[in-house]
Design a protein around this motif. Structure first.
Motif, PDB file in Angstrom:
ATOM      1  N   PHE A 279      -7.917  -3.277   4.640  1.00 37.72           N
ATOM      2  CA  PHE A 279      -7.249  -2.226   5.391  1.00 37.72           C
ATOM      3  C   PHE A 279      -8.250  -1.551   6.324  1.00 37.72           C
ATOM      4  O   PHE A 279      -9.433  -1.394   5.997  1.00 37.72           O
ATOM      5  N   TRP A 280      -7.749  -1.159   7.522  1.00 38.15           N
ATOM      6  CA  TRP A 280      -8.549  -0.397   8.476  1.00 38.15           C
ATOM      7  C   TRP A 280      -7.727   0.776   8.987  1.00 38.15           C
ATOM      8  O   TRP A 280      -6.495   0.712   9.018  1.00 38.15           O
ATOM      9  N   ARG A 281      -8.414   1.788   9.407  1.00 35.56           N
ATOM     10  CA  ARG A 281      -7.785   2.885  10.135  1.00 35.56           C
ATOM     11  C   ARG A 281      -8.015   2.668  11.616  1.00 35.56           C
ATOM     12  O   ARG A 281      -9.120   2.350  12.050  1.00 35.56           O
TER      13      ARG A 281
ATOM     14  N   CYS B 254      -3.569  -3.715   8.328  1.00 34.68           N
ATOM     15  CA  CYS B 254      -3.744  -4.390   7.043  1.00 34.68           C
ATOM     16  C   CYS B 254      -3.789  -5.892   7.269  1.00 34.68           C
ATOM     17  O   CYS B 254      -2.896  -6.457   7.914  1.00 34.68           O
TER      18      CYS B 254
ATOM     19  N   VAL C 256       0.621   4.940   1.990  1.00 32.01           N
ATOM     20  CA  VAL C 256      -0.123   5.750   2.955  1.00 32.01           C
ATOM     21  C   VAL C 256       0.114   7.231   2.674  1.00 32.01           C
ATOM     22  O   VAL C 256       0.876   7.616   1.787  1.00 32.01           O
TER      23      VAL C 256
ATOM     24  N   THR D  80       0.851  -1.185   0.000  1.00 31.28           N
ATOM     25  CA  THR D  80       0.000   0.000   0.000  1.00 31.28           C
ATOM     26  C   THR D  80       0.883   1.231   0.000  1.00 31.28           C
ATOM     27  O   THR D  80       2.116   1.151   0.151  1.00 31.28           O
TER      28      THR D  80
ATOM     29  N   TYR E 222      -2.560   2.533  10.494  1.00 28.51           N
ATOM     30  CA  TYR E 222      -3.346   1.667   9.626  1.00 28.51           C
ATOM     31  C   TYR E 222      -3.082   0.206   9.989  1.00 28.51           C
ATOM     32  O   TYR E 222      -1.975  -0.163  10.379  1.00 28.51           O
TER      33      TYR E 222
ATOM     34  N   ARG F  59      -1.667   8.995  10.689  1.00 31.98           N
ATOM     35  CA  ARG F  59      -2.603   7.962  11.121  1.00 31.98           C
ATOM     36  C   ARG F  59      -1.870   6.655  11.378  1.00 31.98           C
ATOM     37  O   ARG F  59      -0.694   6.507  11.068  1.00 31.98           O
TER      38      ARG F  59
END
Length: 1130
Positions: A229-231, A222, A197, A195, A220, A218
């Motif tokens: 993916f999440w925050r 994965c 960011v 990814t 993240y 942030r």
């Protein structure tokens, strides 16, 4: 010269410390909530000098650490690998692509190191130390060319490295080991971008398939397998803030998924779940107002502890690291901070100057300073620190630590590390002239020392119950084993029992061998009258059990060959009779007649053998077609007796044509000397049913007697061989026949396979006492005809308790798959590559895959079994259960269940229970493996020990699912009794509530003395006033019993009373549920004399006020509603 200077400098420093006569002020004691220190026991300056890393031109730029290595990257592009044992340099790896900016050692394979250079190159090195080869670059990535690589992170299970750079890109590359061929990693597994960011990557972390990426704004999360993916959280941040995973593998947290912690502005840290959901925020601004603890050096005297508080600290935690035992580490350029996030407290913080980077392994910290200097620190408890200082004979420093941590040194628990005689020896080493205040303080500490026994209660730990130890003056621990313990007695009894069994088997085998070697030499000369008087037909010894078909067939074969041999000898005897040889005509013409007759017989035999193959094949075809047509009749198919008889008749023909070679040769010899049809059928019946005799009518009596006599002798020898404990070659006497001995037409093979598989599935061996041997012989002899998948299911359902049948099936499948390329990969010993090769065989067929997995398990053991979950549902838990040890199967089952989502685990586990009786078996397995000892959870009178539910259960997650499975009342009661007998109290309490035995559950909770079992979301909350009364009375009895015995925590420390179950805490709970007045009335009914503390009185008053206001508010609302309704009615 350099090392000599360093040594001289060190010695002079120590000498100065000893000669200093300056009077020191009295040492201030640290608060009791501090129990650990950071200590420096090694000086790495000589190491840097030897590596020339202390000059201004060449400096250390980064560092990494593992169990074996300390890796140092330099500004010139070199990577020094230092062996931590002895601090010896073993390797230096060079890079021409710039200075080394990041280095990461593989945590589970010491042979791999990842390096990032200043130009953005990432290299994975294979050191090849075990093979004594040269290090190789097994993977190279230019994915981050031109960018500064800011973070490296290993996924040790898949041997891949995650890389993050200043541009926000995250990628990974796999370590293609040279053991599997050069360049294979570049072709099959190229570098991939995960990814990108929004800002620079600050820190990376990896745990159980999840990648954690912390950027400037942030954090993240994965899922690398599902590519999701999440925050973490919703609020952004601006700056360098770290994040890390936090494994939960201690105490009550065992079996729980890892947590993750993410730094926030203002000395705050988010605690989030494994799915990225923020659970809580830890605020350390105010806790960091405590004064710092001094760093403990072993050469010079540490700084004095200053008890004056500091101002609250608001800072940004640029990196977070998991340290030691459930601790969290971070640092700034001037201090190191260690937190215990589970209780939100600061374990310690210490001022350390000019910090740039820190690498940790367990409790060891390796610090890189701005000047390029290295320091090695250790996180230790105070008593362990003193013990190590005493071993190094650093007397003043040890005395100062004792004075600072008086609360930890004086406890009885510290006597295990620091006995009283060691402290008295320390006092004797101090001079009252040079250290008067220190000597005086140490005298006061010696007066307060508690003996070892005061720190122990009747609840001894599992270790101390079997062994005791003391510490000698030299620092060696002398362990004294208690030989009279129950475990030693059980072990010795088991050994003696196994030895006696083995000796009995050897004696029995020896007697049988003597009987077999020394047969009756005159048995063959007995007259017919003697045989008839004995009453035993054919002179066969009667056996009390059937013998395997192979033994009987070999006996028949030998008897037939003996019969042919003796018949020929008698014919020759008749021809060579001495009376006939005296006649001249016989002298001249005897030999030609005999030779002519022999040649004529030979010609007839050759001419008769020519059409035998075609005739046999035709006979087999007709028998197969006849059996299939009979089976299609419902009257035969639905009658087990008729079906078995039909299959037996067909098997008779099959054995004579496609049976093993010894069967066919014996049948041919037999058919040449008797009627073909009857004798052949009788012979095959004897091969199928042991102990049966021939029933044809034509052979002479003497021939039958001789044949049976030889058969009897052969059976005695076979019995002797069978009773031996083991075989000389370790293999089964019947070889596996995976291929047909003769070419068969495809249409005939289909019918033969159908009948042979049906024969095994119908369990036609049930009428024989040695069922396992019969099934094994048939399976090995006719495996080329069987349907592999149906045989596999049959082995699991019908022969799960007979390992020889299972092993024969696996051996046959391994012979059948021996030519596969996967076998070569498995034999090389690379587990990951073997699993990758098996995945490439999709779609799988269960029997050949099972053969490959057996090879993997024999090669790698438990590590292989844990990876078998990826082959479900082709390979089921029943297959793994027959293959692996019980402890290894539990690890597989736990991994398989945890691979499902949390909401589907219970239903998935229920699907695996076929039959349902496995629930109890799996429960007992999980309760007996990786579990605490019963003496730690159950008292001698059978009651729960204090807080024994807090012990670690290795398979706690699996246990919690097993007890929650739906079951009938009898099964639940059996499970509850099993949990009680093993001391699994959380499961016992849950099952008691399921069975409506709430009084028993509440009594158990009182004995465990943990109010959290009542207050948690899934806790047992009293529902009636009678249950409250029972709980209060039980707590009063338990508190009286606890007052008579000192109770300590699981770690040896006294428990705090905040979480205990006592009448006062229960009264407050009842007051919240039913009101304070009702709670006090219940106390009076229970006749409990209780004086509430000021805090409890205040809570009761507040509850009264709240209750009064709530009633007034409700009354006001009802009146307003009433007026409104009347107004609408008007």
């Amino acid at each position: 010269m350099e090392s000599g200077d360093v040594t001289a400098g060190r010695g002079s420093g120590v000498a100065r410390g000893r000669r200093s006569p300056v009077s020191m002020p009295q040492m201030a004691a640290v608060p009791e909530n501090h129990s650990h220190v950071l200590a420096e026991f090694d000086c790495l300056d000589p190491l840097l000098s030897a590596l020339r890393l202390d000059s201004g031109r060449l400096k250390c730029t980064c560092l990494g650490v593992s169990r074996k290595w300390l890796a140092l990257g330099t500004s010139a592009g070199g990577l020094h690998l230092i062996q931590k044992e002895g601090w010896k340099q073993r390797l230096i790896l060079t890079h021409k692509e710039g200075s080394v900016v990041q280095v990461a050692c593989c945590p589970h394979d010491e042979d791999f190191v990842a390096v990032a250079t200043g130009q953005g190159l990432v290299v994975v090195w294979e050191l090849q130390l075990e093979r004594r080869g040269r290090p190789e670059r097994v993977s190279v990535s230019w994915e981050h060319r031109g960018q500064a690589v800011t973070a490296l992170c290993w996924d040790a299970s898949a041997l891949r490295v995650f890389v993050g750079d200043a541009g926000g890109k995250v990628s990974f590359l796999r370590a293609a080991s040279s053991k599997t061929g050069k360049g294979s990693g570049f072709v099959i597994f190229p570098v991939q971008t995960v990814t990108t960011v929004d800002s620079r990557v600050v820190q990376l972390g990896y745990q159980d398939g999840r990648l954690l990426v912390s950027s400037l704004s942030r954090c993240y999360l994965c899922d690398t397998e599902r590519e999701k993916f999440w925050r973490v959280g919703n609020k952004e941040r601006d700056g360098e803030y770290g994040a890390c995973f936090f494994p939960q593998n201690k105490g009550l947290l065992v079996g729980q998924p890892p947590l993750l912690y993410s730094a926030r502005p203002g000395s705050r840290i988010w605690e989030a779940s494994f799915n990225g959901e923020v659970l809580s925020t830890h605020q350390f601004k105010q806790p960091l107002a405590c004064p710092p603890l001094p760093l403990i050096p072993y050469r010079d005297e540490p700084q004095h502890y200053n008890p004056l508080p500091r101002s609250p600290q608001s800072m940004a935690f640029s990196k977070l690291l998991y340290l030691g035992d459930q601790n969290l580490l971070t640092w700034t350029h001037s201090a190191i901070y260690i937190f215990t996030p589970q209780n939100g407290q600061v374990l310690l913080w210490t001022e350390v100057k000019d910090l740039v980077d820190i690498a940790v392994y367990r409790n060891d910290l390796f610090c890189l300073h701005g000047s390029g200097r290295l320091s090695h620190l250790s996180l230790l408890s105070a008593e362990r620190c003193v013990e190590r200082l005493l071993r190094r004979e650093s007397w003043p420093v040890a005395a100062m630590v004792c004075c600072m941590f008086q609360h930890a040194i004086t406890t009885g628990r510290a006597r295990k590390a620091i006995p009283i005689d060691r402290l008295e020896h320390l006092r004797s080493q101090l001079s009252s002239s040079t250290h008067p205040e220190l000597t005086g303080q140490l005298e006061e500490i010696l007066a307060k020392l508690e003996p070892l026994d005061s720190a122990c209660s009747s609840r001894r730990s599992s270790i101390s119950s079997h062994e005791s130890f003391n510490v000698l003056d030299c620092g060696i621990y002398r362990v004294i084993s208690r030989r009279g313990s129950q475990s030693d007695e059980e072990t010795s009894s088991i050994i003696n029992h196994s030895m006696s069994e083995e000796e009995r088997l050897k004696e029995f085998s020896f007697v049988q061998e003597e009987d077999a070697v020394d047969p009756d030499p005159h048995g063959s000369e007995r007259t017919e009258a003697e045989r008839s008087e004995q009453g035993v037909p054919f002179h066969l010894p009667l056996s009390f059990r059937h013998k395997p078909p192979r033994i009987a067939l070999q006996a028949v074969r030998d008897s037939v060959s003996s019969f042919v041999k003796k018949t020929t000898e008698k014919i020759n005897t008749l021809q060579m009779n001495s009376e006939l040889w005296h006649l001249p005509e016989f002298r001249d013409s005897g030999h030609p007649e005999i030779s002519a007759s022999c040649s004529e017989e030979t010609d007839n035999e050759v001419s008769n053998e020519m059409p035998n193959a075609e005739a046999d094949m035709q006979a087999l075809r007709s028998a197969t077609e006849r059996a299939i047509s009979q089976i299609q009749d419902p009257l035969v198919l639905l009658d087990p007796g008729c079906l078995g008889e039909t299959l037996h008749k067909w098997l008779t023909v099959l054995q004579g044509i496609l049976g093993p070679e010894e069967l066919r040769s014996a049948a041919a010899a037999l058919s040449s000397g008797s009627e073909p049809g009857e004798e052949k059928a009788d012979y095959l019946n004897s091969g199928q049913q042991d102990g049966s005799s021939f029933s044809s009518g034509e052979p002479t009596e003497s021939i039958t007697e001789e044949r049976k006599e030889e058969s009897g002798e052969r059976e005695e020898k076979e019995d002797t061989c069978e009773m031996k404990p083991d075989r000389s070659n370790g293999s089964h006497p019947v070889p596996v026949r995976a291929e047909s001995p003769e070419p068969l037409p495809s249409d005939l093979v289909e019918g033969l396979s159908q009948l042979a598989t049906l024969y095994t599935e119908m369990s036609c061996f049930r009428n024989q006492e040695k069922e396992e041997a019969s099934c094994t012989v048939f399976l090995r002899s006719y495996f080329f005809l069987l349907d592999h998948e149906r045989v596999r299911r049959m082995c699991l359902m019908c022969y799960s308790d007979q390992p020889e049948v299972q092993s024969s099936f696996v051996e046959a499948m391994q012979d059948l798959t021996q030519s596969s390329k996967v076998v070569e990969v498995i034999q090389r010993g690379d587990l990951l590559r073997s699993l990758r090769s098996l995945r490439e065989l999709q779609p799988w067929s269960a029997p050949p895959l099972l053969a490959h997995l057996h090879r993997l398990y024999e090669k790698h053991g438990e590590a292989a079994v844990r990876s078998f979950t990826q082959f479900y549902p082709t390979i089921t838990p029943a297959d793994v259960m027959t293959m692996a040890q019980q402890s290894h199967f539990l690890a597989y089952l736990d991994n398989l269940v945890q691979s499902q989502t949390e909401e589907h685990r219970l239903s998935f586990l229920q699907c695996l229970l076929e039959p349902e009786s496995l629930r109890q078996d799996w429960l007992e397995l999980a309760l007996t493996h990786d579990a605490p000892q019963r003496c730690d959870t159950i008292s001698p009178d059978g009651h729960p020990r204090w807080h024994s539910h807090c012990f670690r259960w290795g398979y706690g997650r699996l246990l919690s699912l097993l007890i929650r499975l739906p079951a009938d009342v009898a099964s639940k009661q059996k499970m509850a009794e099993c949990c009680r007998s093993h001391g699994y109290w959380t499961g016992f309490i849950f099952l008691c509530c399921e069975l409506q035995r709430r009084e028993e559950a509440l009594t158990t909770i009182c004995q465990l003395d943990d109010i959290g079992l009542l207050e948690e979301a899934d806790g047992v909350v009293p529902q009636t006033l009678e249950e409250w009364k029972l709980l209060i009375q039980s707590s009063q009895r338990c508190s009286r019993a606890a007052d008579s015995e000192q109770v300590t925590g699981l770690n040896g420390s006294s428990s705090s009373g905040g979480g205990s179950i006592n009448p006062e805490n229960l009264t407050l709970m009842l007051a919240r549920a039913a009101g304070p007045d009702r709670a006090l009335a219940v106390l009076e009914e229970c006749r409990v004399q209780l004086v509430l503390s000021p805090h409890s009185k205040l809570v009761c008053e507040l509850l009264r006020v709240t209750e009064t206001r709530q009633r007034a508010m409700i009354q006001t609302m009802l009146e307003r509603c009433d007026r409104f309704l009347w107004s609408q009615h008007a």
